[in-house]
Design a protein around this motif. Structure first.
Motif, mmCIF file in Angstrom:
data_model
loop_
_atom_site.group_PDB
_atom_site.id
_atom_site.type_symbol
_atom_site.label_atom_id
_atom_site.label_comp_id
_atom_site.label_asym_id
_atom_site.label_seq_id
_atom_site.Cartn_x
_atom_site.Cartn_y
_atom_site.Cartn_z
ATOM 1 N N VAL A 802 0.872 -1.184 0.000
ATOM 2 C CA VAL A 802 0.000 0.000 0.000
ATOM 3 C C VAL A 802 0.899 1.221 0.000
ATOM 4 N N VAL A 803 0.811 2.023 -1.071
ATOM 5 C CA VAL A 803 1.677 3.194 -1.243
ATOM 6 C C VAL A 803 0.797 4.436 -1.244
ATOM 7 N N ASP A 804 0.874 5.255 -0.175
ATOM 8 C CA ASP A 804 0.087 6.484 -0.063
ATOM 9 C C ASP A 804 0.792 7.397 0.927
ATOM 10 N N ASP A 805 0.829 8.689 0.638
ATOM 11 C CA ASP A 805 1.504 9.619 1.538
ATOM 12 C C ASP A 805 0.644 9.999 2.732
ATOM 13 N N ASP A 806 -0.633 9.607 2.730
ATOM 14 C CA ASP A 806 -1.522 9.917 3.836
ATOM 15 C C ASP A 806 -1.593 8.694 4.757
ATOM 16 N N ALA A 807 -1.123 8.864 6.002
ATOM 17 C CA ALA A 807 -1.062 7.741 6.942
ATOM 18 C C ALA A 807 -2.442 7.212 7.276
ATOM 19 N N THR A 808 -3.408 8.108 7.398
ATOM 20 C CA THR A 808 -4.768 7.675 7.730
ATOM 21 C C THR A 808 -5.327 6.765 6.639
ATOM 22 N N ASP A 829 6.242 6.977 0.515
ATOM 23 C CA ASP A 829 6.770 7.749 -0.613
ATOM 24 C C ASP A 829 7.187 6.791 -1.704
ATOM 25 N N GLY A 830 7.568 7.359 -2.862
ATOM 26 C CA GLY A 830 7.897 6.537 -4.014
ATOM 27 C C GLY A 830 9.171 5.751 -3.857
ATOM 28 N N GLU A 831 10.209 6.340 -3.226
ATOM 29 C CA GLU A 831 11.464 5.616 -3.065
ATOM 30 C C GLU A 831 11.275 4.384 -2.192
ATOM 31 N N SER A 832 10.549 4.534 -1.095
ATOM 32 C CA SER A 832 10.287 3.384 -0.231
ATOM 33 C C SER A 832 9.491 2.312 -0.968
ATOM 34 N N ILE A 845 -0.024 -4.279 -5.761
ATOM 35 C CA ILE A 845 0.371 -2.933 -5.351
ATOM 36 C C ILE A 845 -0.853 -2.031 -5.432
ATOM 37 N N VAL A 846 -1.161 -1.331 -4.333
ATOM 38 C CA VAL A 846 -2.210 -0.306 -4.309
ATOM 39 C C VAL A 846 -1.480 1.028 -4.224
ATOM 40 N N LEU A 847 -1.566 1.842 -5.289
ATOM 41 C CA LEU A 847 -0.672 2.983 -5.468
ATOM 42 C C LEU A 847 -1.449 4.277 -5.606
ATOM 43 N N ASP A 848 -1.025 5.309 -4.850
ATOM 44 C CA ASP A 848 -1.493 6.679 -5.047
ATOM 45 C C ASP A 848 -0.538 7.368 -6.021
ATOM 46 N N VAL A 849 -1.018 8.354 -6.761
ATOM 47 C CA VAL A 849 -0.174 9.028 -7.758
ATOM 48 C C VAL A 849 0.623 10.157 -7.135
ATOM 49 N N GLY A 850 -0.032 10.987 -6.306
ATOM 50 C CA GLY A 850 0.640 12.134 -5.723
ATOM 51 C C GLY A 850 1.501 11.726 -4.534
ATOM 52 N N PRO A 852 5.526 12.033 -2.498
ATOM 53 C CA PRO A 852 6.780 12.791 -2.414
ATOM 54 C C PRO A 852 7.939 12.000 -3.004
ATOM 55 N N ARG A 853 9.029 12.734 -3.303
ATOM 56 C CA ARG A 853 10.244 12.161 -3.900
ATOM 57 C C ARG A 853 9.944 11.605 -5.289
ATOM 58 N N LEU A 854 9.477 10.381 -5.368
ATOM 59 C CA LEU A 854 9.081 9.805 -6.657
ATOM 60 C C LEU A 854 7.558 9.726 -6.706
ATOM 61 N N ASP A 855 6.965 10.300 -7.757
ATOM 62 C CA ASP A 855 5.503 10.187 -7.844
ATOM 63 C C ASP A 855 5.120 8.837 -8.427
#
Length: 933
Positions: A802-808, A829-832, A845-850, A852-855
């Motif tokens: 799960v890739v998302d910059d929002d922890a919630t 973030d994208g690098e992680s 993979i569940v991915l958000d687009v926006g 940090p670092r790598l979109d």
């Protein structure tokens, strides 16, 4: 001046009298000589026709002919009739047509008489031959008969037949018939031998044939007499005389009319001359007044000229002060005038611009040909003003967005075109700011709302235990209003995208049945709550090309509105079918109270609620119909509504019907490859082609070995990630080779998929323990891909990254996936995300687009270069993705979902589908690996 005017009056009067005489002469009837000559010709034609028919009768009775009745005589008579088509010139066109019609009738009758005469003469010749042979037949018959009554009757019949042929008529025919009857009675009274009876039959047949031919000859001559051409010649003369009399009557009337007209003309000319004489004196006075006025106007024109010069100066000042560039082009498209604003826009001095070709000066060389042609077409437009947007080129090489307005000016001299050039740089910057704001609203507002909705949904579903009833009601209310707020934001953003032309449609073939069923399935719960019955009525199998989600959104809006405004126990019908013009019509009909006619015009407006006392209690933002109309219009249709008073309402729209493409068309497979290597061992070229296309499409690098020897060399050279082996190899037993692979440490864990034409149960006895799976042929593509995926993954529980910059949002998503039995790995973030995907390859993979670092785009690009290319992907973002974005955000099997638009059930269903059976394994190792020794 009076004497001069009197002479003119006299001259005009004399001219009028001369004209009167000329008209009177022209009105005289035609020459009588022409009339007499033509009438004589008609009478001669009648006489000749009568003489010909008399000669026919003379020949019939055996008399000598006086003039002749041969075909040459008929042809001469027809030629004389054709010469009569040149009638006198005094006959009108209508009279000529009538006369020619009579001549045509005469010629037809004449041709008919000739044909009848020819047929009659042919029959006379036949009759003469029969007469000549008849006495012999009678003598032969009498000789064959014995003495008695039959013989006497036969001898008497010769006399009767001879008299009948000499004096034809009904009495003669009756006498012959009486003779035949007496002969028949004599035959019955006296027995006769067979030869005698045959002779009597022959005689009777010849007698009847002779009498029938005699009657036919008589009928032909009678028809010639009854329908002869003499009567038509008489009618021709009568027709001409009637036409000549009518012509004379018309000529007489014309002369009388012309005489009256000439008299009126003379009176009119005299009156005009008198008036001219009276006006001549006034003309002198008017001339003097005109001279005075000319002097006054000359002075006024001098003042107007000075004012025009001042006006031109003001116009020039306006032209120079205009913020828009104004370029005047001549008829060849070259610059004639270039105002200061245009100089500023193009950064080009006016002296260099004047005389240059406008299209070459203003348009960049990189402009697509289609846009260049559109600008050229607007330049050539004759009527009205053409407006379009196009990039324009500055003199220093910069390109700026501009709005070009072409207006053709028609004045004295050649036509010219005025081009108004408006620099849109600032407007585009404002639009970018607006789009960035919309993107911010989409991400920063909809993302927390999605998290709130997901958290409330988990609480409502009992993730922290069973809640008290009051708390559960509060949670449910909060979730419902959160969804309502998300829908409102979605509707506002959708409308904004539609108006700006940014809404992209995924046009795919869709069946009307599927669209209707999907819509009804989505609103079934709402209908059951409202106690409303849903029915579908799809006629035939109509198909359209459209965006499935958007069309279902339109139908869902219409059906939900119909449910809200239908009474309990009513039904809502969703219908689809072909129209008379071949289009596909969708309609939604309810049984509500209907829509007042005066409120129909504002029905599709924004935030429109027809009745605050009713619709507000029903809920809704007032944007559904506006959005639906925009979506349908982008599909090339339009929503309409019909609502008879008190009889409910029917919303309907039509779309173009899809013409099904010819079978055999295939999609182009991608050519880029991944780092997963699959060795296909088969001698079947068709099977190899099928597997190569299928696996390459899923991101595998495919290598083929046509023999076992090539397969051994390929495995020794570079170890593949998996083997797909055809068990029907011509150069040796495949199971022995696989068994040898299992005995070597290097290839002991190599996954092997066997393709066999036998069933799985029959192949199991042949050594299943050596293989990952048996796949029957023809190959089940879904099973093959699923087995490969299981064979090459690491053992253990199904893993979801799960890739998302929002922890919630991550916590909410992980809670939902863990309830399915998946192991969640989080990345902020994208690098992680890239590092985790490489270290521990996930199953999804569940991915958000926006990010940090790598979109998200960069993450997908990096994973696509490695073994993660075939990993299933769910793009779960608050950003609206274009078609280009969706193509870039694709790994293996990919789903694109919008946070605010996708429901919790849709997300969970997509996860369960893409994990594809791995959830059932939980913490157990992958079963294909268990089968390895």
């Amino acid at each position: 001046m009076e004497p001069r005017l009197s002479k003119r009056s006299a001259a005009l009067a004399a001219g009028a009298l001369v004209l009167l005489c000329a008209l009177f002469i022209l009105g005289r009837p035609g020459s009588t000589a022409d009339h007499d000559h033509y009438r004589t010709q008609l009478r001669q034609l009648r006489v000749a026709t009568s003489e010909l028919e008399q000669d026919v009768l003379r020949q019939r009775v055996g008399m000598a002919q006086l003039h002749g009745s041969s075909d040459r005589d008929f042809e001469a008579l027809a030629a004389r009739a054709r010469q009569l088509r040149s009638a006198p010139g005094f006959l009108p066109a209508e009279g000529m047509r009538s006369l020619n019609a009579s001549l045509d009738t005469y010629l037809r009758v004449l041709d008919g008489s000739r044909a009848i005469l020819a047929a009659a003469r042919e029959k006379e010749q036949q009759l003469a031959a029969l007469r000549e042979a008849y006495p012999g037949v009678v003598a032969a018959t009498a000789a064959a008969l014995p003495q008695g009554a039959p013989r006497a009757h036969v001898e008497a019949m010769d006399v009767d037949v001879l008299l009948a042929s000499r004096a034809p008529g009904e009495a003669s025919g009756a006498r012959v018939e009486d003779s035949l009857a007496r002969l028949a009675r004599a035959r019955e009274q006296q027995p006769l031998p067979a030869p005698a009876l045959a002779a009597l039959d022959t005689l009777e047949a010849r007698t009847r044939e002779l009498m029938a031919l005699q009657r036919a000859t008589d009928a032909s001559f009678q028809a010639l007499l009854d329908h002869g051409a003499t009567g038509e010649a008489e009618r021709l003369i009568t027709t001409y005389l009637q036409l000549q009399e009518q012509s004379q009557s018309r000529a007489e009337r014309t002369r009388i009319v012309l005489f009256g007209v000439c008299l009126l003309l003379v009176v009119y000319v005299l009156v005009v001359l008198v008036r001219l004489a009276r006006a001549s004196a006034a003309l002198g006075e008017l001339n003097r007044e005109l001279e005075a006025r000319v002097a006054e106007r000359t002075q006024a024109l001098s003042a107007a000229s000075a004012e025009a010069r001042a006006s031109d100066a003001r116009k020039a000042a306006i032209l120079e002060a205009s913020p828009d560039g104004i370029v005047v082009l001549d008829e060849s498209g070259r610059v004639a005038e270039f105002n200061p604003a245009a100089v500023s826009h193009f950064r080009l001095p006016s002296a260099r611009a004047v005389g240059a070709d406008f299209l070459s000066l203003a348009l960049p060389a990189t402009l697509p040909a289609s846009q260049r042609e559109a600008v050229h077409a607007a330049l050539l437009q004759e009527n009205g003003a053409a407006r379009l947007e196009s990039p324009c080129l500055r003199a220093d090489g910069d390109v700026f967005p501009a709005e070009l307005t072409f207006a053709r000016v028609h004045a004295d001299g050649p036509p010219r075109t005025t081009v108004f050039v408006r620099d849109l740089t600032e407007r585009k910057a404002v639009e970018r700011m607006k789009n960035e704001f919309i993107s911010t609203v989409s991400h920063e507002l909809r993302t927390p709302l999605t998290s709130i909705r997901g958290s409330l949904g988990l609480l409502e579903n009992g993730i922290v235990g069973e809640l008290p009833s009051q708390a559960l009601d509060m949670v449910r209310i909060a979730r419902t209003n959160t969804e309502r707020l998300i829908r409102l934001i979605n509707d506002i953003l959708d409308l904004e995208k539609m108006e700006s032309g940014m809404l992209e449609l995924k046009l795919q073939p869709q069946t009307a049945q599927d669209l209707v069923e999907a819509t009804l399935a989505g609103v079934q719960g709402m209908a059951e709550t409202a106690h409303v019955t849903l029915r579908s009525d799809v006629e035939g199998a109509p198909q359209v090309k459209g965006d499935r989600d958007r069309l279902i959104q339109v139908l869902t809006n219409l059906v939900s509105n119909a449910i809200k405004f239908s009474p309990q126990g009513a039904s809502v019908v969703v219908a689809a079918g072909f129209t008379a013009d071949g289009r596909v019509r969708f309609s939604v009909t309810d049984q509500g109270s209907g829509i007042p006619e005066e409120k129909l015009p504002r029905l599709f407006g924004r935030f429109q609620q027809l009745d605050a006392s009713d619709t507000r209690s029903k809920g809704g933002t007032g944007l559904g119909l506006a959005i639906s109309q925009a979506i349908v219009e982008q599909h090339g249709g339009r929503i309409d509504v019909s609502s008879p008073p008190g009889q409910g309402a029917t919303f309907h729209f039509t779309l173009e019907a899809l013409r099904v493409a010819a079978p055999g068309a295939t999609a182009v497979l991608p050519t880029d490859e991944s780092r997963h290597n699959v060795l296909i061992v088969t001698a079947d070229a068709d099977l190899s082609t099928l597997l190569r296309g299928l696996l390459s499409h899923e991101g595998y690098r495919v290598v083929r070995a046509a023999t076992l020897t090539e397969a051994v060399q390929a495995v020794e050279h570079a170890l593949p990630d998996a083997l797909v082996v055809d068990m029907q190899m011509p150069d040796g037993p495949v199971l022995d080779w696989v068994r040898r692979l299992r005995e070597q440490p290097r290839t002991r864990e190599l996954p092997v998929l066997a393709l066999a034409g036998r069933s799985y149960a029959g192949a199991k006895d042949a050594g299943t323990a050596l293989l990952v799976d048996w796949l029957p042929t023809p190959v089940d593509e879904t099973r093959l891909l699923k087995t490969l995926r299981y064979a090459m993954r690491q053992p253990g529980q199904a893993r979801v990254l799960v890739v998302d910059d929002d922890a919630t949002t991550r916590r909410v998503l992980c809670a939902q996936f863990e309830r399915l039995g998946a192991l969640c790995i989080e990345a902020a973030d994208g690098e992680s995300a890239v590092a985790l995907a490489r270290d521990t390859p996930p199953d999804l993979i569940v991915l958000d687009v926006g990010l940090p670092r790598l979109d998200g785009f960069e993450v997908v690009d990096i994973l696509r270069q490695g073994k993660g290319r075939a990993t299933p992907l769910i793009v779960f973002t608050g950003r609206e993705l274009s078609r280009t974005d969706q193509r870039q955000l694709t790994l293996g099997i990919t789903r694109h979902l919008t946070k605010a638009r996708a429901s919790e059930e849709e997300l969970v269903a997509s996860v369960r589908e893409l994990l594809n059976g791995l959830l059932a394994r939980r913490d157990a190792a992958a079963e294909p690996r268990k089968a390895l020794p």
